[in-house]
Design a protein around this motif. Structure first.
Motif, PDB file in Angstrom:
ATOM      1  N   ARG A   1      -4.129  -3.700  -2.040  1.00 54.05           N
ATOM      2  CA  ARG A   1      -2.921  -2.880  -2.190  1.00 54.05           C
ATOM      3  C   ARG A   1      -3.248  -1.422  -2.487  1.00 54.05           C
ATOM      4  O   ARG A   1      -2.395  -0.547  -2.316  1.00 54.05           O
ATOM      5  CB  ARG A   1      -2.015  -3.446  -3.287  1.00 54.05           C
TER       6      ARG A   1
ATOM      7  N   SER B   1      -9.129   6.012  -2.970  1.00 53.84           N
ATOM      8  CA  SER B   1      -9.036   4.542  -2.897  1.00 53.84           C
ATOM      9  C   SER B   1     -10.238   3.868  -3.549  1.00 53.84           C
ATOM     10  O   SER B   1     -10.122   2.767  -4.101  1.00 53.84           O
ATOM     11  CB  SER B   1      -8.885   4.074  -1.446  1.00 53.84           C
TER      12      SER B   1
ATOM     13  N   GLN C   1       0.824  -1.202   0.000  1.00 57.15           N
ATOM     14  CA  GLN C   1       0.000   0.000   0.000  1.00 57.15           C
ATOM     15  C   GLN C   1       0.865   1.262   0.000  1.00 57.15           C
ATOM     16  O   GLN C   1       0.612   2.210  -0.744  1.00 57.15           O
ATOM     17  CB  GLN C   1      -0.926  -0.003   1.219  1.00 57.15           C
TER      18      GLN C   1
ATOM     19  N   SER D   1      -4.794   8.757  -0.751  1.00 59.59           N
ATOM     20  CA  SER D   1      -5.375   7.410  -0.640  1.00 59.59           C
ATOM     21  C   SER D   1      -6.784   7.458  -0.075  1.00 59.59           C
ATOM     22  O   SER D   1      -7.671   6.716  -0.498  1.00 59.59           O
ATOM     23  CB  SER D   1      -4.487   6.521   0.235  1.00 59.59           C
TER      24      SER D   1
END
Length: 349
Positions: free
Chosen positions: A304, A118, A93, A114
């Motif tokens: 990930r 995401s 990640q 993120s």
């Protein structure tokens, strides 16, 4: 979003059961009876759902001391220690998001990036997998001119319609960028459905500036839409933070008919994300039970491209359950020998 309140004793008990489920403790019948009695003694404002400033709901409860002590005792181990759940950032990640942030004006903002994107990255990877795995169920590769068909289950203002999205047109452009990255030049059609699709978007259809991507928006569950299963054959279904397998009054009644629809729609593809490993394992168990031998799991585990934002460890009273899209499952649903075709209404038309 404005603060709200738990509306029923069922929601109150489900909130408590969730924490026991998360930390793998038994919520006994006597504890449930005590919880129902506690609900009767609550006053206005004692069971609220607040926003944490990051578009996440936090349940705040003001409980009687005796009931609070009973909850703590039931959660604690033999030494009196309360349980915790680890949700660590993984090297994969960190590598992914640091590389993503390096190409922006804020190369140190990988955590913030993120959290905001995401969802879109999880959808992008789902599309990449879907295109590459079509041969695995005997469907053959999707012809270049034929649109990819994607259905986002349980779409909501908190996730797909959030993260800086300013409206249906903006969301359509973002999804078009996702498709172009995963399958360059390929047309795609998205249906977003769920109880929490914003009411002002219900029934809207939007086309991207390129003309390649169309989005349709329906406020309602998939199984409530008048679509025959045969019209859903070959579709990629994506359920972000699905809640499959959780003991919740709404989820436990809404998912079984949806899974039945997916069984009948096969061959199809399914992607499910979860906030933490415990929810992820429950979702996979429920899918294997609901779809039986029709389910073939290709990928299952920590995502990930899941968000880096959030604590590494959570406890039962932290009011947060994990990180966005922390885990992900990619699975193929194969057709059963007895499936029938019938008259259909295609939700993509």
């Amino acid at each position: 979003m404005a603060d709200s309140h738990l509306s029923s004793v069922e929601e109150f008990v489900a909130s408590l059961k969730y924490f026991f489920f998360l930390f793998k403790r038994q919520f006994t019948p006597s504890l449930e009876q005590a919880a129902r009695a506690q609900w009767q003694s609550l006053s206005a404002g004692d069971a609220t759902v607040k926003e944490d400033g990051q578009n996440n709901p936090l349940v705040e409860l003001r409980l009687d001391p005796a009931f609070g002590t009973a909850i703590c005792a039931a959660l604690a181990d033999s030494g009196g220690n309360l349980p915790s759940l680890r949700i660590p950032q993984t090297p994969q990640q960190l590598e992914f998001w640091q590389a993503r942030a390096a190409g922006t004006m804020f190369p140190q903002a990988s955590v913030e990036l993120s959290e905001i994107t995401s969802h879109f990255e999880t959808i992008r990877e789902a599309l990449t997998w879907h295109v590459s795995s079509a041969m695995a169920v005997g469907a053959g590769p999707v012809p270049p001119g034929q649109p990819l068909r994607v259905c986002l289950l349980g779409a909501s203002a908190r996730y797909e319609y959030a993260a800086g999205v300013s409206g249906v047109e903006d969301l359509t452009e973002r999804l078009a960028a996702v498709v172009e990255s995963a399958a360059p030049g390929r047309p795609a059609e998205f249906v977003l459905c769920g109880r929490d699709v914003p009411a002002q978007f219900h029934g809207k259809v939007s086309t991207s500036r390129s003309g390649l991507v169309v989005t349709r928006h329906h406020m309602g569950y998939l199984h409530d839409l008048p679509a025959e299963a045969s019209s859903l054959s070959g579709v990629l279904f994506i359920a972000l933070h699905s809640g499959i397998g959780l003991d919740h009054p709404e989820l436990s009644t809404s998912w079984p008919p949806t899974l039945q629809k997916l069984r009948s729609a096969a061959p199809a593809w399914l992607v499910v994300s979860s906030f933490n490993v415990v929810e992820h394992e429950a979702a996979e168990r429920a899918l294997r039970l609901g779809l039986l031998s029709q389910l073939a799991v290709d990928t299952s585990g920590v995502n990930r491209v899941g968000s880096l934002h959030g604590p590494e460890v959570v406890g039962p009273f932290d009011g947060i359950q994990g990180k966005r899209n922390y885990c992900v499952l990619h699975a193929r649903i194969s057709a059963s020998p007895t499936q029938q075709q019938g008259e259909e209404w295609d939700i993509f038309d």
